[in-house]
Scaffold this active site. Structure first.
Site, mmCIF file in Angstrom:
data_model
loop_
_atom_site.group_PDB
_atom_site.id
_atom_site.type_symbol
_atom_site.label_atom_id
_atom_site.label_comp_id
_atom_site.label_asym_id
_atom_site.label_seq_id
_atom_site.Cartn_x
_atom_site.Cartn_y
_atom_site.Cartn_z
ATOM 1 N N LYS A 184 11.165 -10.955 -4.326
ATOM 2 C CA LYS A 184 10.550 -9.716 -5.363
ATOM 3 C C LYS A 184 11.071 -10.071 -6.476
ATOM 4 C CE LYS A 184 10.684 -7.518 -1.652
ATOM 5 N NZ LYS A 184 10.027 -6.654 -1.040
ATOM 6 N N THR A 218 4.692 4.171 -7.363
ATOM 7 C CA THR A 218 5.240 3.130 -6.718
ATOM 8 C C THR A 218 5.662 3.020 -5.132
ATOM 9 O OG1 THR A 218 7.030 2.533 -7.916
ATOM 10 C CG2 THR A 218 4.872 1.199 -8.447
ATOM 11 N N GLY A 220 7.125 2.826 -1.651
ATOM 12 C CA GLY A 220 6.414 2.330 -0.586
ATOM 13 C C GLY A 220 6.076 0.959 -0.965
ATOM 14 N N THR A 221 6.685 0.580 -2.344
ATOM 15 C CA THR A 221 5.660 -1.186 -2.038
ATOM 16 C C THR A 221 6.422 -1.795 -1.034
ATOM 17 O OG1 THR A 221 7.845 -1.442 -4.072
ATOM 18 C CG2 THR A 221 5.529 -0.242 -5.117
ATOM 19 N N GLY A 222 7.778 -2.447 -0.971
ATOM 20 C CA GLY A 222 8.500 -3.127 -0.688
ATOM 21 C C GLY A 222 8.040 -3.278 1.327
ATOM 22 N N CYS A 223 7.717 -1.748 1.529
ATOM 23 C CA CYS A 223 7.146 -1.679 3.027
ATOM 24 C C CYS A 223 6.136 -2.084 2.821
ATOM 25 C CB CYS A 223 7.459 -0.117 3.196
ATOM 26 S SG CYS A 223 8.788 0.732 3.308
#
Length: 274
Positions: A184, A218, A220-223
């Site tokens: 990412k 932003t 929590g984007t990875g989860c």
């Protein structure tokens, strides 16, 4: 006239093995919201409890291994599972235990590993000594691993500073055993787009690009992205299709992210409904 209603059928089942975010923006809270939004049944095995909010993680407490194991067996042995997503694992012991549990599943069940190491605010969420267990035990069981650039550096030692270095990072991660790697590139702030690179062990590769939204909320984007990939895999997508759909979903969530508290607000998991 007698109308016979057919019994409802259960949606695909997705299990998240991750920590709790008391602020509701990341962790299992984000995972379950994502799963609901994408039409699957979300289940959870909690690994750790955090005290966190919009300004950071104040503390966290890993759960006993026995508690994680019993949650996993309780869900899997009765309800079953169509895809698994892992998040915060905190310690080497928990990381090893989760790898062992995943090893008991049918190998056809897709596993998405989000190698959560550092929070959005820079707070550590994985003990440094857990990296060996992550590399040696969990990543070889992953269908897809979804590191951001900070996690790439911790796992491989590679400091990716530009788009042209992402392919080398993906190859270094593939050596550790996952079938697919999604590097990412959201932390490459100098890039005009949010760009990710998906690479498969079969040599397949695909760049995924999305506009950058002028929104700092932003959390929590990875989860959210990893849970969306797991959800789409449970629905029957192949990996590239699942990643594309997940990227579209999280991009919309970022665009609709809202302020909450005094710091960084969450992405909006329900943006498609509003």
């Amino acid at each position: 006239m007698l109308i016979v209603m057919s019994a409802p059928t259960a949606p695909p089942r997705v299990l998240t093995i991750a920590g709790s975010d008391s602020g509701g923006g990341a962790g299992i809270q984000a995972d379950l919201k994502t799963m609901l939004a994408l039409g699957v049944h979300g289940m959870s095995a909690l690994t750790a409890i955090t005290a966190q909010n919009s300004v950071g993680v104040q503390n966290f407490w890993p759960l006993p291994i026995e508690a994680v194991e019993q949650q996993f067996r309780s869900v899997v042995d009765d309800i079953g599972v169509d895809a698994v997503k892992t998040g915060m694992l905190a310690s080497p012991e928990l990381t090893s235990a989760v790898a062992r549990l995943i090893g008991t599943l049918d190998p056809r069940i897709p596993v998405v590993v989000d190698p959560v190491s550092v929070s959005k605010h820079g707070d550590p969420l994985l003990a440094p000594e857990a990296l060996d267990a992550l590399r040696d035990e969990l990543l070889p069981r992953a269908t897809v691993v979804t590191p951001n650039l900070d996690e790439v550096r911790l796992i491989t030692g590679l400091d990716v500073r530009g788009e042209d270095e992402m392919a080398s990072a993906a190859e270094a991660l593939l050596v550790l055993g996952p079938r697919w790697v999604l590097v990412k590139g959201g932390h490459l702030a100098a890039e005009p787009e949010s760009v990710d690179l998906l690479v498969g062990s079969d040599g397949t590769s695909e760049w995924l690009r999305a506009p950058r939204h002028d929104n700092r909320h932003t959390h929590g984007t990875g989860c959210t992205l990893a849970s969306a990939i797991a959800s789409r895999l449970a629905l029957g997508d192949d990996v590239p299709s699942a990643v594309r759909a997940a990227k579209e979903y999280v991009t919309g969530g970022i665009a609709a992210g809202f302020p909450l508290g005094a710091g960084i607000g969450p992405v909006d998991h329900g943006w498609r409904w509003r």
